[in-house]
Structure formats: structure tokens, C-alpha cells
Write a protein that holds these residues in place. Structure first.
Motif, PDB file in Angstrom:
ATOM      1  N   GLU A 263       0.813  -1.207   0.000  1.00 51.03           N
ATOM      2  CA  GLU A 263       0.000   0.000   0.000  1.00 51.03           C
ATOM      3  C   GLU A 263       0.851   1.264   0.000  1.00 51.03           C
ATOM      4  OE1 GLU A 263      -3.621  -1.978   2.581  1.00 51.03           O
ATOM      5  OE2 GLU A 263      -2.524  -0.277   3.379  1.00 51.03           O
ATOM      6  N   THR A 264       2.047   1.211   0.558  1.00 53.88           N
ATOM      7  CA  THR A 264       2.860   2.415   0.673  1.00 53.88           C
ATOM      8  C   THR A 264       3.998   2.489  -0.336  1.00 53.88           C
ATOM      9  OG1 THR A 264       4.268   1.365   2.324  1.00 53.88           O
ATOM     10  CG2 THR A 264       2.381   2.607   3.138  1.00 53.88           C
ATOM     11  N   ASP A 265       4.288   1.425  -1.036  1.00 52.84           N
ATOM     12  CA  ASP A 265       5.384   1.398  -1.992  1.00 52.84           C
ATOM     13  C   ASP A 265       4.937   2.090  -3.280  1.00 52.84           C
ATOM     14  OD1 ASP A 265       7.495   0.895  -3.650  1.00 52.84           O
ATOM     15  OD2 ASP A 265       7.523  -1.267  -3.320  1.00 52.84           O
ATOM     16  N   PRO A 266       5.529   3.243  -3.633  1.00 54.12           N
ATOM     17  CA  PRO A 266       5.044   3.978  -4.794  1.00 54.12           C
ATOM     18  C   PRO A 266       5.206   3.211  -6.096  1.00 54.12           C
ATOM     19  CG  PRO A 266       7.076   4.950  -3.999  1.00 54.12           C
ATOM     20  CD  PRO A 266       6.651   3.908  -2.995  1.00 54.12           C
ATOM     21  N   ILE A 267       6.207   2.365  -6.201  1.00 59.19           N
ATOM     22  CA  ILE A 267       6.420   1.622  -7.439  1.00 59.19           C
ATOM     23  C   ILE A 267       5.332   0.570  -7.608  1.00 59.19           C
ATOM     24  CG2 ILE A 267       8.020   0.095  -8.651  1.00 59.19           C
ATOM     25  CD1 ILE A 267      10.267   1.692  -7.243  1.00 59.19           C
ATOM     26  N   GLN A 268       4.867  -0.030  -6.511  1.00 61.83           N
ATOM     27  CA  GLN A 268       3.792  -1.015  -6.575  1.00 61.83           C
ATOM     28  C   GLN A 268       2.479  -0.386  -7.017  1.00 61.83           C
ATOM     29  OE1 GLN A 268       3.919  -4.331  -5.901  1.00 61.83           O
ATOM     30  NE2 GLN A 268       6.075  -4.365  -5.392  1.00 61.83           N
ATOM     31  N   ASN A 269       2.265   0.890  -6.727  1.00 62.81           N
ATOM     32  CA  ASN A 269       0.992   1.545  -7.009  1.00 62.81           C
ATOM     33  C   ASN A 269       0.925   2.170  -8.397  1.00 62.81           C
ATOM     34  OD1 ASN A 269      -0.040   0.892  -4.513  1.00 62.81           O
ATOM     35  ND2 ASN A 269       0.763   2.729  -3.560  1.00 62.81           N
ATOM     36  N   VAL A 270       1.929   1.998  -9.221  1.00 55.58           N
ATOM     37  CA  VAL A 270       1.921   2.583 -10.555  1.00 55.58           C
ATOM     38  C   VAL A 270       0.959   1.796 -11.442  1.00 55.58           C
ATOM     39  CG1 VAL A 270       3.320   2.989 -12.605  1.00 55.58           C
ATOM     40  CG2 VAL A 270       4.239   3.511 -10.360  1.00 55.58           C
ATOM     41  N   ASP A 271       0.098   2.509 -12.154  1.00 55.04           N
ATOM     42  CA  ASP A 271      -0.883   1.901 -13.041  1.00 55.04           C
ATOM     43  C   ASP A 271      -0.226   1.635 -14.394  1.00 55.04           C
ATOM     44  OD1 ASP A 271      -3.039   1.124 -14.537  1.00 55.04           O
ATOM     45  OD2 ASP A 271      -4.167   2.974 -14.276  1.00 55.04           O
ATOM     46  N   LYS A 272      -0.075   0.366 -14.746  1.00 56.66           N
ATOM     47  CA  LYS A 272       0.577   0.013 -16.007  1.00 56.66           C
ATOM     48  C   LYS A 272      -0.254   0.408 -17.223  1.00 56.66           C
ATOM     49  CE  LYS A 272       3.133  -3.765 -13.959  1.00 56.66           C
ATOM     50  NZ  LYS A 272       3.371  -5.189 -13.912  1.00 56.66           N
ATOM     51  N   HIS A 273      -1.548   0.665 -17.032  1.00 52.51           N
ATOM     52  CA  HIS A 273      -2.428   1.007 -18.137  1.00 52.51           C
ATOM     53  C   HIS A 273      -2.783   2.492 -18.151  1.00 52.51           C
ATOM     54  CE1 HIS A 273      -2.727  -3.249 -18.820  1.00 52.51           C
ATOM     55  NE2 HIS A 273      -3.067  -3.432 -17.564  1.00 52.51           N
ATOM     56  N   SER A 274      -2.071   3.277 -17.397  1.00 49.92           N
ATOM     57  CA  SER A 274      -2.351   4.709 -17.312  1.00 49.92           C
ATOM     58  C   SER A 274      -2.108   5.381 -18.654  1.00 49.92           C
ATOM     59  CB  SER A 274      -1.461   5.359 -16.251  1.00 49.92           C
ATOM     60  OG  SER A 274      -1.634   6.753 -16.275  1.00 49.92           O
ATOM     61  N   LYS A 275      -2.932   6.349 -18.956  1.00 50.97           N
ATOM     62  CA  LYS A 275      -2.772   7.118 -20.181  1.00 50.97           C
ATOM     63  C   LYS A 275      -2.250   8.519 -19.882  1.00 50.97           C
ATOM     64  CE  LYS A 275      -6.137   4.406 -22.629  1.00 50.97           C
ATOM     65  NZ  LYS A 275      -7.481   4.317 -23.164  1.00 50.97           N
ATOM     66  N   ALA A 276      -1.687   8.694 -18.682  1.00 49.46           N
ATOM     67  CA  ALA A 276      -1.040   9.960 -18.348  1.00 49.46           C
ATOM     68  C   ALA A 276       0.322  10.002 -19.040  1.00 49.46           C
ATOM     69  CB  ALA A 276      -0.864  10.080 -16.840  1.00 49.46           C
ATOM     70  N   GLU A 277       0.705  11.186 -19.497  1.00 53.94           N
ATOM     71  CA  GLU A 277       2.001  11.351 -20.151  1.00 53.94           C
ATOM     72  C   GLU A 277       2.655  12.634 -19.652  1.00 53.94           C
ATOM     73  OE1 GLU A 277       1.760  11.038 -24.404  1.00 53.94           O
ATOM     74  OE2 GLU A 277       0.413   9.319 -24.292  1.00 53.94           O
ATOM     75  N   VAL A 278       3.982  12.617 -19.555  1.00 49.33           N
ATOM     76  CA  VAL A 278       4.738  13.738 -19.010  1.00 49.33           C
ATOM     77  C   VAL A 278       5.474  14.468 -20.125  1.00 49.33           C
ATOM     78  CG1 VAL A 278       6.670  14.372 -17.519  1.00 49.33           C
ATOM     79  CG2 VAL A 278       5.079  12.608 -16.791  1.00 49.33           C
ATOM     80  N   GLN A 279       5.421  15.795 -20.055  1.00 47.06           N
ATOM     81  CA  GLN A 279       6.246  16.634 -20.916  1.00 47.06           C
ATOM     82  C   GLN A 279       6.896  17.688 -20.030  1.00 47.06           C
ATOM     83  OE1 GLN A 279       4.131  18.638 -24.031  1.00 47.06           O
ATOM     84  NE2 GLN A 279       5.935  19.745 -24.725  1.00 47.06           N
ATOM     85  N   PHE A 280       8.235  17.755 -20.033  1.00 47.63           N
ATOM     86  CA  PHE A 280       8.978  18.740 -19.258  1.00 47.63           C
ATOM     87  C   PHE A 280       9.348  19.920 -20.148  1.00 47.63           C
ATOM     88  CE2 PHE A 280       9.814  14.755 -17.055  1.00 47.63           C
ATOM     89  CZ  PHE A 280       9.668  15.107 -15.735  1.00 47.63           C
ATOM     90  N   ASP A 281       9.414  21.110 -19.561  1.00 49.58           N
ATOM     91  CA  ASP A 281       9.917  22.247 -20.320  1.00 49.58           C
ATOM     92  C   ASP A 281      11.421  22.114 -20.528  1.00 49.58           C
ATOM     93  OD1 ASP A 281      10.549  22.785 -17.620  1.00 49.58           O
ATOM     94  OD2 ASP A 281      10.350  24.948 -17.878  1.00 49.58           O
ATOM     95  N   LYS A 282      12.088  21.395 -19.621  1.00 48.18           N
ATOM     96  CA  LYS A 282      13.516  21.077 -19.727  1.00 48.18           C
ATOM     97  C   LYS A 282      13.793  19.946 -18.742  1.00 48.18           C
ATOM     98  CE  LYS A 282      14.454  24.910 -16.615  1.00 48.18           C
ATOM     99  NZ  LYS A 282      13.174  25.568 -16.728  1.00 48.18           N
ATOM    100  N   GLU A 283      14.893  19.241 -18.936  1.00 55.74           N
ATOM    101  CA  GLU A 283      15.269  18.171 -18.009  1.00 55.74           C
ATOM    102  C   GLU A 283      16.648  18.401 -17.402  1.00 55.74           C
ATOM    103  OE1 GLU A 283      14.311  14.110 -19.153  1.00 55.74           O
ATOM    104  OE2 GLU A 283      12.918  14.898 -20.648  1.00 55.74           O
TER     105      GLU A 283
END
Length: 137
Positions: free
Chosen positions: A24-44
Motif C-alpha cells: 500500500e505504501t510502496d510507490p512503485i507497486q501503485n503505478v498503473d501500467k495502463h495509465s494514459k497519463a504522459e509527461v512533458q517537461f519544459d527542460k530536463e
């Protein structure tokens, strides 16, 4: 014999409880493999150039959710205790943006420095690295 069975059953019960709490507390375990969220950075990457020792510098990164699901930042992991962070929001709606601020303290630093901060998200890629560099005099 009954005592041995009781001890084994108790051990098994507590190990299951601990594993379920970790999931329940492990952030990697809670990642949704079917998520349609996408990240775009202005810079990295931010290069501060030459900066004096014993100062605080700030790098700002804008994150945009270009996907169709809510983007969730589940963890932020700077590689050095000299780096603190602020996030304007951990849940970003589609087409919305958030700001990540990384504060780097150059106290007792000298020469070329590279600081990395990893963002863990609910996207398919999961991990994103932000890099800060400087030459500390």
C-alpha cells in the motif's frame, strides 16, 4: 506439536500483514501500467554555470500532463541531502501543469557538481531524471 503449529500460523499471519502494508505504501507497486497519463517537461537539465560556494541555487521545472488520465507524482528522490524540493501539485489533470522546484545547497561543495533528482510517476515510463550541474568556486 500444537504449539509449533500455532507459532507457524502466527508467523505466517504477521508476514502477510506486513507485506500488504508494504504494497500500500510502496510507490512503485501503485503505478498503473495502463495509465494514459504522459509527461512533458519544459527542460530536463539546468546548468547554473560558475557559482560561489556556500550558496543556495534553485532550479524550476514545469511539468505538463499531455495524456488523457490524471498524472500522479508518487515519489521524488534527490540523490543528495543537499537538495530539497517543492512540488506545486502531485496530481496533474490532463493538459494541466505543475511546478517542481529543486533547491541545491552548495555548502562544502567545490568543483564540478552534478545533482540528479528522480520523479516517480504513474506513466508507462515511471521514472524521470532531472539533472542540475554547476561549477562551484
Amino acid at each position: 506439536m500444537k504449539y509449533s503449529v500455532l507459532v507457524v500460523a502466527t508467523f505466517f499471519l504477521f508476514s502477510c500483514v506486513q507485506n500488504s502494508q508494504k504494497a500500500e505504501t510502496d510507490p512503485i507497486q501503485n503505478v498503473d501500467k495502463h495509465s494514459k497519463a504522459e509527461v512533458q517537461f519544459d527542460k530536463e537539465k539546468v546548468d547554473f554555470g560558475v557559482i560561489p560556494q556556500d550558496t543556495l541555487v534553485t532550479a524550476l521545472y514545469q511539468i505538463k500532463n499531455t495524456g488523457s488520465d490524471t498524472l500522479k507524482i508518487t515519489d521524488i528522490q534527490p540523490d543528495c541531502s543537499c537538495t530539497s524540493f517543492y512540488v506545486s501539485k502531485f496530481k496533474i489533470a490532463p493538459n494541466d501543469t505543475a511546478l517542481v522546484q529543486l533547491n541545491i545547497n552548495t555548502f562544502h561543495k567545490h568543483g564540478n557538481i552534478e545533482q540528479y533528482t528522480v520523479l516517480v510517476t504513474n506513466t508507462k515510463k515511471k521514472f524521470y531524471s532531472l539533472k542540475n550541474t554547476a561549477i562551484v568556486n
